[in-house]
Design a protein around this motif. Structure first.
Motif, PDB file in Angstrom:
ATOM      1  N   SER A  63       0.797  -1.225   0.000  1.00 30.84           N
ATOM      2  CA  SER A  63       0.000   0.000   0.000  1.00 30.84           C
ATOM      3  C   SER A  63       0.833   1.281   0.000  1.00 30.84           C
ATOM      4  CB  SER A  63      -0.970  -0.007   1.191  1.00 30.84           C
ATOM      5  OG  SER A  63      -1.781   1.139   1.176  1.00 30.84           O
ATOM      6  N   PRO A  64       1.763   1.501   0.961  1.00 28.03           N
ATOM      7  CA  PRO A  64       2.475   2.779   0.987  1.00 28.03           C
ATOM      8  C   PRO A  64       3.501   2.946  -0.128  1.00 28.03           C
ATOM      9  CG  PRO A  64       3.353   1.324   2.668  1.00 28.03           C
ATOM     10  CD  PRO A  64       2.143   0.641   2.107  1.00 28.03           C
ATOM     11  N   VAL A  65       3.937   1.842  -0.756  1.00 26.78           N
ATOM     12  CA  VAL A  65       5.006   1.945  -1.764  1.00 26.78           C
ATOM     13  C   VAL A  65       4.462   1.955  -3.186  1.00 26.78           C
ATOM     14  CG1 VAL A  65       6.572   0.732  -0.200  1.00 26.78           C
ATOM     15  CG2 VAL A  65       5.385  -0.557  -1.997  1.00 26.78           C
ATOM     16  N   GLU A  66       3.148   1.900  -3.356  1.00 23.81           N
ATOM     17  CA  GLU A  66       2.579   1.708  -4.703  1.00 23.81           C
ATOM     18  C   GLU A  66       3.067   2.755  -5.700  1.00 23.81           C
ATOM     19  OE1 GLU A  66      -1.707   1.387  -7.039  1.00 23.81           O
ATOM     20  OE2 GLU A  66      -1.663   1.642  -4.862  1.00 23.81           O
ATOM     21  N   ALA A  67       2.917   4.026  -5.365  1.00 23.81           N
ATOM     22  CA  ALA A  67       3.266   5.080  -6.320  1.00 23.81           C
ATOM     23  C   ALA A  67       4.755   5.048  -6.668  1.00 23.81           C
ATOM     24  CB  ALA A  67       2.886   6.447  -5.749  1.00 23.81           C
ATOM     25  N   ALA A  68       5.623   4.960  -5.647  1.00 22.84           N
ATOM     26  CA  ALA A  68       7.071   4.975  -5.882  1.00 22.84           C
ATOM     27  C   ALA A  68       7.528   3.734  -6.638  1.00 22.84           C
ATOM     28  CB  ALA A  68       7.816   5.083  -4.547  1.00 22.84           C
ATOM     29  N   LEU A  69       6.991   2.582  -6.273  1.00 24.55           N
ATOM     30  CA  LEU A  69       7.424   1.345  -6.908  1.00 24.55           C
ATOM     31  C   LEU A  69       6.976   1.297  -8.368  1.00 24.55           C
ATOM     32  CD1 LEU A  69       7.404  -2.079  -5.115  1.00 24.55           C
ATOM     33  CD2 LEU A  69       6.906  -1.936  -7.542  1.00 24.55           C
ATOM     34  N   ARG A  70       5.760   1.726  -8.645  1.00 28.21           N
ATOM     35  CA  ARG A  70       5.281   1.741 -10.035  1.00 28.21           C
ATOM     36  C   ARG A  70       6.099   2.707 -10.889  1.00 28.21           C
ATOM     37  NH1 ARG A  70      -0.938   2.641 -10.801  1.00 28.21           N
ATOM     38  NH2 ARG A  70      -0.160   2.544 -12.965  1.00 28.21           N
ATOM     39  N   LYS A  71       6.476   3.838 -10.284  1.00 29.48           N
ATOM     40  CA  LYS A  71       7.271   4.820 -11.027  1.00 29.48           C
ATOM     41  C   LYS A  71       8.689   4.316 -11.278  1.00 29.48           C
ATOM     42  CE  LYS A  71       8.999   9.575 -10.738  1.00 29.48           C
ATOM     43  NZ  LYS A  71       9.049  10.815  -9.906  1.00 29.48           N
ATOM     44  N   ASP A  72       9.343   3.763 -10.236  1.00 29.60           N
ATOM     45  CA  ASP A  72      10.735   3.318 -10.360  1.00 29.60           C
ATOM     46  C   ASP A  72      10.889   2.169 -11.350  1.00 29.60           C
ATOM     47  OD1 ASP A  72      11.369   5.206  -8.514  1.00 29.60           O
ATOM     48  OD2 ASP A  72      11.730   3.821  -6.857  1.00 29.60           O
ATOM     49  N   LEU A  73       9.930   1.237 -11.338  1.00 33.77           N
ATOM     50  CA  LEU A  73      10.050   0.043 -12.179  1.00 33.77           C
ATOM     51  C   LEU A  73       9.111   0.068 -13.377  1.00 33.77           C
ATOM     52  CD1 LEU A  73      10.482  -2.757  -9.463  1.00 33.77           C
ATOM     53  CD2 LEU A  73      12.209  -1.349 -10.589  1.00 33.77           C
ATOM     54  N   ASN A  74       8.406   1.198 -13.557  1.00 36.87           N
ATOM     55  CA  ASN A  74       7.544   1.383 -14.724  1.00 36.87           C
ATOM     56  C   ASN A  74       6.507   0.255 -14.846  1.00 36.87           C
ATOM     57  OD1 ASN A  74       6.632   2.766 -17.008  1.00 36.87           O
ATOM     58  ND2 ASN A  74       7.973   1.593 -18.384  1.00 36.87           N
ATOM     59  N   LEU A  75       5.745   0.048 -13.778  1.00 37.01           N
ATOM     60  CA  LEU A  75       4.748  -1.026 -13.742  1.00 37.01           C
ATOM     61  C   LEU A  75       3.375  -0.498 -14.145  1.00 37.01           C
ATOM     62  CD1 LEU A  75       5.657  -2.756 -10.348  1.00 37.01           C
ATOM     63  CD2 LEU A  75       6.475  -3.362 -12.635  1.00 37.01           C
ATOM     64  N   SER A  76       2.649  -1.293 -14.903  1.00 38.00           N
ATOM     65  CA  SER A  76       1.271  -0.956 -15.247  1.00 38.00           C
ATOM     66  C   SER A  76       0.350  -1.327 -14.091  1.00 38.00           C
ATOM     67  CB  SER A  76       0.841  -1.707 -16.505  1.00 38.00           C
ATOM     68  OG  SER A  76       0.790  -3.111 -16.239  1.00 38.00           O
ATOM     69  N   ILE A  77      -0.919  -0.905 -14.195  1.00 37.53           N
ATOM     70  CA  ILE A  77      -1.893  -1.263 -13.161  1.00 37.53           C
ATOM     71  C   ILE A  77      -2.035  -2.776 -13.067  1.00 37.53           C
ATOM     72  CG2 ILE A  77      -4.344  -1.176 -12.530  1.00 37.53           C
ATOM     73  CD1 ILE A  77      -4.468   1.643 -13.583  1.00 37.53           C
ATOM     74  N   ALA A  78      -2.082  -3.442 -14.233  1.00 40.09           N
ATOM     75  CA  ALA A  78      -2.217  -4.904 -14.239  1.00 40.09           C
ATOM     76  C   ALA A  78      -1.014  -5.568 -13.577  1.00 40.09           C
ATOM     77  CB  ALA A  78      -2.383  -5.404 -15.669  1.00 40.09           C
ATOM     78  N   GLN A  79       0.185  -5.081 -13.870  1.00 39.24           N
ATOM     79  CA  GLN A  79       1.392  -5.654 -13.261  1.00 39.24           C
ATOM     80  C   GLN A  79       1.391  -5.453 -11.755  1.00 39.24           C
ATOM     81  OE1 GLN A  79       4.262  -3.546 -15.791  1.00 39.24           O
ATOM     82  NE2 GLN A  79       5.043  -5.526 -16.502  1.00 39.24           N
ATOM     83  N   TYR A  80       0.953  -4.259 -11.314  1.00 36.74           N
ATOM     84  CA  TYR A  80       0.941  -4.023  -9.873  1.00 36.74           C
ATOM     85  C   TYR A  80      -0.167  -4.829  -9.186  1.00 36.74           C
ATOM     86  CZ  TYR A  80       1.949  -1.739  -5.503  1.00 36.74           C
ATOM     87  OH  TYR A  80       2.339  -1.520  -4.204  1.00 36.74           O
ATOM     88  N   SER A  81      -1.260  -5.071  -9.885  1.00 36.62           N
ATOM     89  CA  SER A  81      -2.307  -5.919  -9.324  1.00 36.62           C
ATOM     90  C   SER A  81      -1.805  -7.335  -9.110  1.00 36.62           C
ATOM     91  CB  SER A  81      -3.536  -5.926 -10.245  1.00 36.62           C
ATOM     92  OG  SER A  81      -4.159  -4.675 -10.271  1.00 36.62           O
ATOM     93  N   VAL A  82      -1.016  -7.822 -10.066  1.00 34.74           N
ATOM     94  CA  VAL A  82      -0.411  -9.149  -9.908  1.00 34.74           C
ATOM     95  C   VAL A  82       0.545  -9.146  -8.725  1.00 34.74           C
ATOM     96  CG1 VAL A  82       1.130 -10.852 -10.954  1.00 34.74           C
ATOM     97  CG2 VAL A  82      -0.650  -9.777 -12.330  1.00 34.74           C
ATOM     98  N   PHE A  83       1.385  -8.114  -8.625  1.00 34.71           N
ATOM     99  CA  PHE A  83       2.325  -8.018  -7.507  1.00 34.71           C
ATOM    100  C   PHE A  83       1.602  -7.970  -6.170  1.00 34.71           C
ATOM    101  CE2 PHE A  83       4.453  -5.051  -4.524  1.00 34.71           C
ATOM    102  CZ  PHE A  83       5.561  -5.827  -4.209  1.00 34.71           C
ATOM    103  N   GLY A  84       0.525  -7.185  -6.097  1.00 35.49           N
ATOM    104  CA  GLY A  84      -0.204  -7.065  -4.841  1.00 35.49           C
ATOM    105  C   GLY A  84      -0.916  -8.335  -4.444  1.00 35.49           C
ATOM    106  N   SER A  85      -1.390  -9.100  -5.433  1.00 34.36           N
ATOM    107  CA  SER A  85      -2.225 -10.260  -5.125  1.00 34.36           C
ATOM    108  C   SER A  85      -1.499 -11.588  -5.133  1.00 34.36           C
ATOM    109  CB  SER A  85      -3.391 -10.334  -6.122  1.00 34.36           C
ATOM    110  OG  SER A  85      -2.907 -10.521  -7.445  1.00 34.36           O
ATOM    111  N   ILE A  86      -0.327 -11.665  -5.785  1.00 31.87           N
ATOM    112  CA  ILE A  86       0.348 -12.953  -5.912  1.00 31.87           C
ATOM    113  C   ILE A  86       0.829 -13.487  -4.558  1.00 31.87           C
ATOM    114  CG2 ILE A  86       2.737 -12.146  -6.276  1.00 31.87           C
ATOM    115  CD1 ILE A  86       2.917 -14.262  -8.521  1.00 31.87           C
ATOM    116  N   VAL A  87       0.981 -12.580  -3.589  1.00 29.39           N
ATOM    117  CA  VAL A  87       1.359 -13.019  -2.247  1.00 29.39           C
ATOM    118  C   VAL A  87       0.299 -13.964  -1.683  1.00 29.39           C
ATOM    119  CG1 VAL A  87       0.266 -11.069  -1.051  1.00 29.39           C
ATOM    120  CG2 VAL A  87       2.208 -12.216  -0.002  1.00 29.39           C
ATOM    121  N   THR A  88      -0.956 -13.728  -2.025  1.00 24.09           N
ATOM    122  CA  THR A  88      -2.019 -14.597  -1.533  1.00 24.09           C
ATOM    123  C   THR A  88      -2.031 -15.941  -2.243  1.00 24.09           C
ATOM    124  OG1 THR A  88      -3.598 -13.578  -3.068  1.00 24.09           O
ATOM    125  CG2 THR A  88      -3.477 -12.657  -0.852  1.00 24.09           C
ATOM    126  N   PHE A  89      -1.579 -15.968  -3.500  1.00 21.87           N
ATOM    127  CA  PHE A  89      -1.466 -17.246  -4.206  1.00 21.87           C
ATOM    128  C   PHE A  89      -0.395 -18.115  -3.549  1.00 21.87           C
ATOM    129  CE2 PHE A  89       0.255 -20.003  -7.544  1.00 21.87           C
ATOM    130  CZ  PHE A  89      -0.906 -20.617  -7.979  1.00 21.87           C
TER     131      PHE A  89
END
Length: 476
Positions: A63-89
């Protein structure tokens, strides 16, 4: 296929004969011995819940790193959704294997494996230069979280006195909330790579602490480690305590347990276990489909979308979550499980309606000055009401409702269902928000309203009753 009535009657009789030697004390025990016992139980609980704190830091990281992490690594919304949810998988896989691991190498061994996977995950995230490394790291952390989520409450329940069982088990949820809050607060002032390094601290605390606490005496006795069992029991009861009577009781308990049929996952679907499974699994379903992981994973995004400072909002969110969960721990063995759940779910309905209404007003450009206060009030109310009951009670009751011979299989199934729900909510949240921001929270409100009906119709009160009394009533 019909069940042999004599066999079922014999099994019920064996279950009724089982006592709880590890979670009660004789009234005539020496006070000093009891205090010594509590001291070791508290230390063991502290070490175990370091894993729960680690669990929380993993959940709260995105949650707190979303903006910085997406900017630094150039992640799309879909990529960040996978990153956020894959921990539950990863946690689903951990949940499936957790019961087998904990039974095969012990509760401490399972916690060690969990910590190692979390450590590997944090390093993968820290060194990440793209989505692949991030996802591998989160998947590894998720596997460790899945094991922690099962073994920590089981370990605590096996060493806790009966009158402290609810409160000590609730510390598991308190530390998860504290870990989430810690990530929220610290993540607002450090970089995402630094936050990943900080996430290693509870892992190493758990690994180091495991060197100084005993293994679960119940597991040691069950696996035939008689000498180690005696040593562990002596440490838990105090070095000056006479453990001979309790030692005999534990061995009798284990001997009786061994006479029960060995349960497999498919055995859970037999009619005589149907109510235990319905309660244990149902609680995990209503906990997750009320929207908690969508709110926790994406708090910053929700607040920013509503026009409020994400940094201020997440800090308030973090502190409120910890304070309310502490309050919940104090009430667990006094107010009862059902009242706390009913208050919690009723408040969640109202909270989701407030958040949904704030987005409705924003989308339709109505009362713009009300949008931000309404959203913040809804978010803070949501986490407060979740923490008062729905956060901890399902895990406490999960450890109480399953008969002893199916506890491992039942606990693994309930934990797996919990993580499936967590993955579903966290993965779909961004897509639901794009579909309809206010509609998303109205859906969550409806889900929580259904949860109220489930609690009223199916849940027993477990406060102040022994495990045998509960299981006899549930499976009658």
């Amino acid at each position: 296929m019909a069940i042999d009535h004599n066999m079922e009657t014999s099994e019920n009789r064996l279950q009724k004969e089982i006592r709880e030697p590890l979670i009660q004390y004789g009234e005539d025990e020496d006070r000093k011995s009891t205090n010594d016992s509590h001291w070791m139980v508290y230390l063991s609980t502290f070490v175990a819940v370091a894993g729960s704190f680690e669990f929380g830091t993993c959940v709260g990281f995105s949650s707190p790193v979303e903006a910085a992490l997406r900017k630094d690594l150039n992640l799309s919304i879909a990529q960040y959704s996978v990153f956020g949810s894959i921990v539950t998988f990863g946690a689903m896989v951990g949940a499936i294997t957790s019961g087998t691991i904990a039974d095969f190498i012990g509760r401490k061994g399972a916690m060690r494996i969990s910590a190692v996977f979390c450590i590997a995950g944090w390093f993968a995230v820290y060194f990440a230069e793209g989505a692949t490394s991030l996802d591998i790291g989160r998947l590894s952390m998720g596997y460790g979280m899945g094991i922690f989520s099962y073994v920590v409450p089981i370990f605590i329940a096996e060493i806790a006195p009966k009158d402290l069982r609810g409160g000590l088990t609730t510390i598991n949820q308190l530390m998860i909330c504290s870990g989430v809050s810690f990530s929220f607060v610290v993540g607002t002032v450090v970089t995402w790579r630094t936050l990943a390094l900080i996430g290693l601290i509870p892992c190493f605390t758990n690994l180091l602490g495991l060197l100084f606490i005993p293994e679960s005496p119940r597991w040691l006795a069950k696996t035939g480690h008689k000498k180690e069992f005696q040593v562990a029991l002596q440490k838990l009861r105090g070095m000056d305590a006479d453990i001979s009577q309790e030692e005999d009781e534990i061995q009798e308990y284990i001997d009786t347990l061994e006479k029960l049929p060995k349960a497999k996952l498919l055995d859970l679907f037999q009619r005589r276990y149907s109510r235990s499974v319905m309660i244990g699994v149902g609680l995990m379903v209503i906990q997750q489909f009320g929207g908690i992981n969508g709110v926790v994973f994406y708090t910053s995004q929700i607040l920013s979308s509503a026009g409020f400072s994400a940094k201020v909002g997440t800090i308030c969110f973090a502190f409120l979550q910890v304070i309310i969960t502490i309050f919940n721990a104090l009430l667990m063995d006094k107010a009862g499980r059902r009242p706390l759940l009913l208050i919690s779910t009723s408040g969640l309905v109202l909270s989701c309606l407030l958040i949904g209404m704030s987005f409705y007003l924003k989308v339709h450009e109505l009362a713009p000055t009300v949008v931000s206060p309404l959203a913040v009030t809804g978010i803070l109310a949501y986490i407060g009401f979740f923490s008062i009951g729905m956060g901890a009670v399902p895990w406490v009751m999960m450890s109480e409702v399953f008969p002893l011979n199916i506890k491992g299989a039942g606990g693994s199934l309930a934990t797996l269902v919990n993580w499936i729900g967590a993955w579903t909510i966290s993965f779909t949240f961004n897509f639901l928000i794009q579909w309809s921001s206010y509609g998303t929270f109205f859906l969550y409100a409806a889900s929580n309203a259904i949860s109220i009906l489930f609690i009223v119709m199916f849940l027993p009160e477990t406060k102040g009753r022994t495990l045998e009394q509960l299981q006899a009533a549930i499976n009658a």
